[in-house]
Design a protein around this motif. Structure first.
Motif, mmCIF file in Angstrom:
data_model
loop_
_atom_site.group_PDB
_atom_site.id
_atom_site.type_symbol
_atom_site.label_atom_id
_atom_site.label_comp_id
_atom_site.label_asym_id
_atom_site.label_seq_id
_atom_site.Cartn_x
_atom_site.Cartn_y
_atom_site.Cartn_z
ATOM 1 N N ARG A 110 1.422 6.757 -6.726
ATOM 2 C CA ARG A 110 0.422 7.780 -7.054
ATOM 3 C C ARG A 110 1.005 9.179 -6.894
ATOM 4 O O ARG A 110 0.760 10.058 -7.724
ATOM 5 C CB ARG A 110 -0.822 7.614 -6.184
ATOM 6 C CG ARG A 110 -1.757 6.517 -6.647
ATOM 7 C CD ARG A 110 -3.094 6.559 -5.918
ATOM 8 N NE ARG A 110 -2.966 6.383 -4.469
ATOM 9 C CZ ARG A 110 -2.872 5.224 -3.838
ATOM 10 N NH1 ARG A 110 -2.863 4.100 -4.527
ATOM 11 N NH2 ARG A 110 -2.762 5.176 -2.518
ATOM 12 N N SER A 163 2.151 4.618 -12.899
ATOM 13 C CA SER A 163 1.225 3.501 -12.938
ATOM 14 C C SER A 163 2.057 2.233 -12.784
ATOM 15 O O SER A 163 2.778 1.840 -13.702
ATOM 16 C CB SER A 163 0.466 3.498 -14.272
ATOM 17 O OG SER A 163 -0.379 2.384 -14.334
ATOM 18 N N GLN A 214 2.195 1.695 -3.512
ATOM 19 C CA GLN A 214 1.142 2.224 -4.384
ATOM 20 C C GLN A 214 0.936 3.721 -4.121
ATOM 21 O O GLN A 214 0.776 4.510 -5.056
ATOM 22 C CB GLN A 214 -0.180 1.472 -4.155
ATOM 23 C CG GLN A 214 -0.179 0.069 -4.702
ATOM 24 C CD GLN A 214 -0.232 0.022 -6.231
ATOM 25 O OE1 GLN A 214 -0.256 1.036 -6.914
ATOM 26 N NE2 GLN A 214 -0.227 -1.182 -6.759
ATOM 27 N N HIS A 215 0.938 4.106 -2.848
ATOM 28 C CA HIS A 215 0.769 5.517 -2.492
ATOM 29 C C HIS A 215 1.913 6.360 -3.055
ATOM 30 O O HIS A 215 1.691 7.428 -3.638
ATOM 31 C CB HIS A 215 0.695 5.663 -0.960
ATOM 32 C CG HIS A 215 0.580 7.072 -0.497
ATOM 33 N ND1 HIS A 215 -0.538 7.846 -0.729
ATOM 34 C CD2 HIS A 215 1.456 7.864 0.160
ATOM 35 C CE1 HIS A 215 -0.346 9.049 -0.217
ATOM 36 N NE2 HIS A 215 0.857 9.086 0.332
ATOM 37 N N ARG A 241 2.989 9.957 -9.703
ATOM 38 C CA ARG A 241 2.193 9.830 -10.928
ATOM 39 C C ARG A 241 2.697 8.698 -11.810
ATOM 40 O O ARG A 241 2.851 8.846 -13.017
ATOM 41 C CB ARG A 241 2.155 11.152 -11.680
ATOM 42 C CG ARG A 241 1.483 12.240 -10.881
ATOM 43 C CD ARG A 241 1.335 13.497 -11.648
ATOM 44 N NE ARG A 241 0.612 14.456 -10.814
ATOM 45 C CZ ARG A 241 0.589 15.732 -11.026
ATOM 46 N NH1 ARG A 241 1.244 16.243 -12.029
ATOM 47 N NH2 ARG A 241 -0.090 16.523 -10.238
ATOM 48 N N GLU A 269 0.834 -1.204 0.000
ATOM 49 C CA GLU A 269 0.000 0.000 0.000
ATOM 50 C C GLU A 269 0.872 1.259 0.000
ATOM 51 O O GLU A 269 0.552 2.256 -0.653
ATOM 52 C CB GLU A 269 -0.932 0.018 1.225
ATOM 53 C CG GLU A 269 -2.001 -1.047 1.191
ATOM 54 C CD GLU A 269 -1.493 -2.436 1.572
ATOM 55 O OE1 GLU A 269 -0.450 -2.547 2.266
ATOM 56 O OE2 GLU A 269 -2.123 -3.409 1.145
#
Length: 95
Positions: A13, A18, A9-10, A16, A6
């Motif tokens: 993000r 993927s 993933q944060h 920016r 997590e």
């Protein structure tokens, strides 16, 4: 610091990016290793050590400010593509 998928993933993000699940797994391992190195550094006893060591002494080479004559306006404007009323004229960039 706990490194989790997590968290990766944060961070992705925020950057920016993927990230695929494979990339998340790879980055999780790499980030755990990096954090582990910092945890090892925190365990070292640095009491009494100099804060910073440099092989070459670095000093600022600043000169004192000196008032000097500036470039005459006519000479500065001599290289202008366009000029108007003694100023550089440039295309409008903000509407």
């Amino acid at each position: 610091m706990e490194v989790t998928p997590e968290l990766i993933q944060h961070l992705g993000r925020l950057a920016r990016l993927s990230l695929t699940p494979e990339e998340v797994g790879q980055l999780e391992g790499e980030l755990r290793a990096i954090v582990g190195f910092f945890e090892q550094l925190q365990e070292l006893d640095t009491e009494g050590l100099a804060e910073l060591a440099r092989p070459v002494e670095v000093t600022n080479r600043l000169r004192p400010d000196q008032v000097q004559p500036s470039l005459p306006q006519a000479e500065a404007l001599s290289v202008a593509i366009e000029q108007e009323e003694g100023y550089f004229k440039v295309p409008r960039v903000i509407e």
